[in-house]
Design an enzyme around this catalytic site. Structure first.
Site, PDB file in Angstrom:
ATOM      1  N   HIS A 150      -2.066  -2.233  -9.543  1.00  0.00           N
ATOM      2  CA  HIS A 150      -3.112  -1.578  -8.754  1.00  0.00           C
ATOM      3  C   HIS A 150      -4.222  -2.197  -8.706  1.00  0.00           C
ATOM      4  O   HIS A 150      -4.629  -3.032  -9.814  1.00  0.00           O
ATOM      5  CB  HIS A 150      -3.558  -0.421  -9.268  1.00  0.00           C
ATOM      6  CG  HIS A 150      -4.148   0.677  -8.090  1.00  0.00           C
ATOM      7  ND1 HIS A 150      -5.614   0.419  -7.916  1.00  0.00           N
ATOM      8  CD2 HIS A 150      -3.775   1.401  -7.289  1.00  0.00           C
ATOM      9  CE1 HIS A 150      -5.788   1.481  -7.134  1.00  0.00           C
ATOM     10  NE2 HIS A 150      -4.631   1.959  -6.686  1.00  0.00           N
ATOM     11  N   ASP A 174       2.403   5.905  -6.634  1.00  0.00           N
ATOM     12  CA  ASP A 174       3.645   5.900  -5.610  1.00  0.00           C
ATOM     13  C   ASP A 174       5.015   5.869  -6.559  1.00  0.00           C
ATOM     14  O   ASP A 174       6.019   6.119  -6.004  1.00  0.00           O
ATOM     15  CB  ASP A 174       3.578   4.653  -4.754  1.00  0.00           C
ATOM     16  CG  ASP A 174       2.662   4.831  -3.487  1.00  0.00           C
ATOM     17  OD1 ASP A 174       2.625   5.668  -3.059  1.00  0.00           O
ATOM     18  OD2 ASP A 174       2.087   3.761  -3.140  1.00  0.00           O
ATOM     19  N   HIS A 185       0.832  -1.126  -0.007  1.00  0.00           N
ATOM     20  CA  HIS A 185       0.060  -0.014   0.076  1.00  0.00           C
ATOM     21  C   HIS A 185       0.912   1.423  -0.097  1.00  0.00           C
ATOM     22  O   HIS A 185       1.552   1.485  -0.866  1.00  0.00           O
ATOM     23  CB  HIS A 185      -0.989  -0.007   1.134  1.00  0.00           C
ATOM     24  CG  HIS A 185      -2.157   0.648   1.347  1.00  0.00           C
ATOM     25  ND1 HIS A 185      -2.538   1.629   0.140  1.00  0.00           N
ATOM     26  CD2 HIS A 185      -2.803   1.299   2.587  1.00  0.00           C
ATOM     27  CE1 HIS A 185      -3.328   2.505   0.634  1.00  0.00           C
ATOM     28  NE2 HIS A 185      -3.871   2.163   1.827  1.00  0.00           N
TER      29      HIS A 185
HETATM   30  C1  SDX Z   1      -1.485   2.262  -3.178  1.00  0.00           C
HETATM   31  O1  SDX Z   1      -6.253   0.573  -3.514  1.00  0.00           O
HETATM   32  C2  SDX Z   1      -5.873   1.838  -3.397  1.00  0.00           C
HETATM   33  O2  SDX Z   1      -6.663   2.752  -3.915  1.00  0.00           O
HETATM   34  C3  SDX Z   1      -4.366   2.048  -2.956  1.00  0.00           C
HETATM   35  C4  SDX Z   1      -3.878   3.543  -3.228  1.00  0.00           C
HETATM   36  C5  SDX Z   1      -4.455   4.596  -2.801  1.00  0.00           C
HETATM   37  O3  SDX Z   1      -4.415   5.751  -3.006  1.00  0.00           O
HETATM   38  O4  SDX Z   1      -4.837   4.398  -1.417  1.00  0.00           O
HETATM   39  O5  SDX Z   1      -3.894   3.784  -4.905  1.00  0.00           O
HETATM   40  C6  SDX Z   1      -2.219   3.447  -3.044  1.00  0.00           C
HETATM   41  O6  SDX Z   1      -1.486   1.645  -2.221  1.00  0.00           O
HETATM   42  C7  SDX Z   1      -1.023   2.127  -4.566  1.00  0.00           C
HETATM   43  C8  SDX Z   1      -0.398   0.495  -4.530  1.00  0.00           C
HETATM   44  C9  SDX Z   1       1.199   0.678  -4.069  1.00  0.00           C
HETATM   45  N1  SDX Z   1       1.790  -0.782  -3.949  1.00  0.00           N
HETATM   46  C10 SDX Z   1       2.681  -1.096  -4.835  1.00  0.00           C
HETATM   47  O7  SDX Z   1       3.127  -0.682  -5.798  1.00  0.00           O
HETATM   48  C11 SDX Z   1       3.442  -2.551  -4.586  1.00  0.00           C
HETATM   49  C12 SDX Z   1       3.337  -3.311  -5.788  1.00  0.00           C
HETATM   50  N2  SDX Z   1       2.246  -3.662  -6.462  1.00  0.00           N
HETATM   51  C13 SDX Z   1       1.483  -4.978  -6.495  1.00  0.00           C
HETATM   52  O8  SDX Z   1       1.949  -5.680  -5.565  1.00  0.00           O
HETATM   53  C14 SDX Z   1       0.161  -5.051  -6.853  1.00  0.00           C
HETATM   54  O9  SDX Z   1       0.098  -4.688  -7.829  1.00  0.00           O
HETATM   55  C15 SDX Z   1      -0.905  -4.495  -5.657  1.00  0.00           C
HETATM   56  C16 SDX Z   1      -0.983  -4.978  -4.429  1.00  0.00           C
HETATM   57  C17 SDX Z   1      -0.895  -2.958  -5.975  1.00  0.00           C
HETATM   58  C18 SDX Z   1      -2.374  -4.870  -6.357  1.00  0.00           C
HETATM   59  O10 SDX Z   1      -2.302  -6.431  -6.315  1.00  0.00           O
HETATM   60  P1  SDX Z   1      -3.551  -7.180  -6.617  1.00  0.00           P
HETATM   61  O11 SDX Z   1      -4.667  -6.438  -7.198  1.00  0.00           O
HETATM   62  O12 SDX Z   1      -3.864  -8.113  -5.488  1.00  0.00           O
HETATM   63  O13 SDX Z   1      -2.906  -8.205  -7.761  1.00  0.00           O
HETATM   64  P2  SDX Z   1      -1.829  -9.327  -7.746  1.00  0.00           P
HETATM   65  O14 SDX Z   1      -0.935  -8.813  -6.747  1.00  0.00           O
HETATM   66  O15 SDX Z   1      -2.528 -10.509  -7.327  1.00  0.00           O
HETATM   67  O16 SDX Z   1      -1.092  -9.056  -9.290  1.00  0.00           O
HETATM   68  C19 SDX Z   1      -1.958  -9.573 -10.222  1.00  0.00           C
HETATM   69  C20 SDX Z   1      -1.057 -10.074 -11.310  1.00  0.00           C
HETATM   70  C21 SDX Z   1       0.261 -11.061 -10.691  1.00  0.00           C
HETATM   71  O17 SDX Z   1       0.727 -12.018 -11.588  1.00  0.00           O
HETATM   72  P3  SDX Z   1       0.117 -13.488 -11.980  1.00  0.00           P
HETATM   73  O18 SDX Z   1       0.033 -14.178 -10.688  1.00  0.00           O
HETATM   74  O19 SDX Z   1      -1.520 -13.167 -12.233  1.00  0.00           O
HETATM   75  O20 SDX Z   1       0.932 -13.998 -13.248  1.00  0.00           O
HETATM   76  O21 SDX Z   1      -0.087  -9.101 -11.876  1.00  0.00           O
HETATM   77  C22 SDX Z   1       1.433  -9.265 -11.269  1.00  0.00           C
HETATM   78  C23 SDX Z   1       1.188 -10.345  -9.978  1.00  0.00           C
HETATM   79  O22 SDX Z   1       2.404 -11.061  -9.872  1.00  0.00           O
HETATM   80  N3  SDX Z   1       1.884  -8.093 -10.782  1.00  0.00           N
HETATM   81  C24 SDX Z   1       3.044  -7.498 -10.466  1.00  0.00           C
HETATM   82  C25 SDX Z   1       2.800  -6.454  -9.970  1.00  0.00           C
HETATM   83  N4  SDX Z   1       1.855  -6.167  -9.633  1.00  0.00           N
HETATM   84  C26 SDX Z   1       0.815  -7.253 -10.060  1.00  0.00           C
HETATM   85  N5  SDX Z   1       4.162  -7.984 -11.068  1.00  0.00           N
HETATM   86  C27 SDX Z   1       5.322  -7.417 -11.031  1.00  0.00           C
HETATM   87  N6  SDX Z   1       5.167  -6.281  -9.965  1.00  0.00           N
HETATM   88  C28 SDX Z   1       4.211  -5.593  -9.779  1.00  0.00           C
HETATM   89  N7  SDX Z   1       4.239  -4.537  -9.004  1.00  0.00           N
END
Ligand code: SDX
Length: 374
Positions: A260, A311, A221
């Protein structure tokens, strides 16, 4: 009968809100109906804070009164300053923010009053004092004297003043202000949902915001903005960026600042923040971080079709402004307090205890055997 589990509540709509929405028709995040980027172009952070908390943009008189109240509430109690002085210098500032709001709850004369009016007054106190407490810790851990807030400075200017003892040029302040506007509110994200869940038991606003801060700290997050900077520092120079990101993706690493839960083809806040990151980089005569930024973004989109979230640009922007990396998520806090508070007040007004069900997958019924026979 099998129960369908929506892990992480993915795709589940749990309640209504009138505070913000990502509107597909304009492809933008909106606060109370206004596009976030239009607010960045036309308003200061205090105006947007007023909008989020009160539902409408302020007129001149309302804005003056709002600013006056925020500035009057900035002063910290002696006991909170004493607590800040006792906190280990190595503590993470997110834990300091959490502790500071918790201490404010101990001291607030209206802690037990959850009426909308009392909650708004408490919001103003938390909103005004949290940046002051964080800036005090920023100085204390460097062995420097705390700098008192100044009533003639805006919210953004005052934060620079209290951390660094000076206010930078107006373009840097504007970039910071824009980041605060973009961070202010984002519907049912995990920290806001935490705050609403705490509120749903009719607990108080200080407790709900303390919990929200703990939730925001996590790297999936708000903590991602700090991780972005750690990543960019590890990469060191643009020449290393392509190799580094390809290796990370080959290893199936999570790349911070990308992806996201809601946006699947780009976070609508990113173009605005990217523009201001560019402006700050130009003022600071820095090309390195922009180059690294662009390379990582291109490879992530080309290879994974995963776009940056807000971010990603804020991380290097705050770095170029001179903030310590572990202060990036606390900056997110001082802005998001507005969104959290609006949701807490909204939750109170339409409250229903949040209590989902779980599908049990543990042991079958067992008889307790006396300890000597186990
Ligand atoms: C914020 O929700 C909000 O509104 C939050 C926010 C706010 O203003 O409040 O916008 C602020 O929290 C932004 C997010 C910051 N986090 C990060 O930057 C961390 C990195 N991102 C991820 O871990 C991820 O994208 C999430 C946690 C943000 C979202 O995750 P989901 O929706 O649970 O999706 P997922 O992790 O299950 O990913 C789906 C696929 C996966 O691949 P497969 O297993 O399907 O093959 O996408 C890939 C993931 O591995 N993936 C990534 C990735 N994000 C998703 N792969 C590599 N790097 C990434 N960053």
């Amino acid at each position: 009968m099998s129960i369908e589990i929506k892990k992480g509540l993915m795709g589940v709509t749990v309640d209504e809100t009138s505070i913000s929405k990502v509107m597909p028709e304009i492809n933008s995040l909106t606060y109370r109906g206004y596009a976030a980027q239009d607010l960045c172009a036309n308003c200061g952070f205090e105006e947007v804070a007023y909008l989020i908390l009160n539902g409408n943009l302020p007129n001149k008189k309302q804005l003056i009164a709002f600013k006056k109240e925020e500035r009057a509430d900035r002063k910290l109690s002696k006991s909170l300053i004493k607590v800040l002085k006792q906190i280990p210098k190595k503590a993470h500032p997110m834990d300091v923010a959490r502790t500071a709001v918790s201490v404010m709850g101990l001291e607030d004369k209206e802690t037990f009053d959850n009426s909308p009016k009392a909650n708004m007054r408490k919001t103003m106190r938390i909103f005004a004092k949290t940046p002051v407490a964080l800036a005090a810790f920023y100085r204390l851990r460097k062995g420097k004297k705390i700098i008192e807030p100044k009533k003639n400075l805006s919210f953004a200017e005052n934060f620079f003043h209290m951390c660094f003892g000076k206010v930078p040029n107006k373009d840097i302040v504007k970039a910071f202000d824009v980041s605060l506007i973009l961070y202010a509110e984002h519907s049912f994200n995990v920290s806001t949902f935490t705050a609403r869940t705490i509120t749903s038991s009719l607990s108080d606003i200080h407790g709900a915001i303390t919990g929200a801060i703990a939730s925001l700290k996590g790297p999936l997050h708000g903590g991602a903005n700090e991780e972005v900077m750690h990543m960019m520092k590890k990469i060191k120079k643009p020449e290393n960026a392509e190799k580094w990101i390809n290796k990370a993706l080959d290893n199936k690493d999570v790349v911070m600042g990308f992806g996201h839960r809601v946006y699947k083809s780009g976070d609508s806040r990113v173009p605005t923040m990217r523009e201001y990151f560019g402006k700050v980089a130009k003022i600071k005569k820095d090309k390195k971080f922009e180059k690294i930024y662009d390379i990582l973004e291109k490879v992530m989109i080309d290879r994974k079709n995963i776009y940056p979230n807000v971010d990603y640009p804020t991380g290097p922007t705050y770095h170029l402004m001179g903030f310590d990396t572990d202060f990036f998520t606390p900056i997110f806090v001082i802005s998001r307090i507005t969104g959290w508070a609006a949701h807490i007040i909204e939750q109170h007004s339409t409250n229903k205890l949040i209590r989902p069900l779980a599908a049990y997958n543990g042991s079958k019924y067992r008889k307790v055997i006396e300890i000597s026979k186990r």
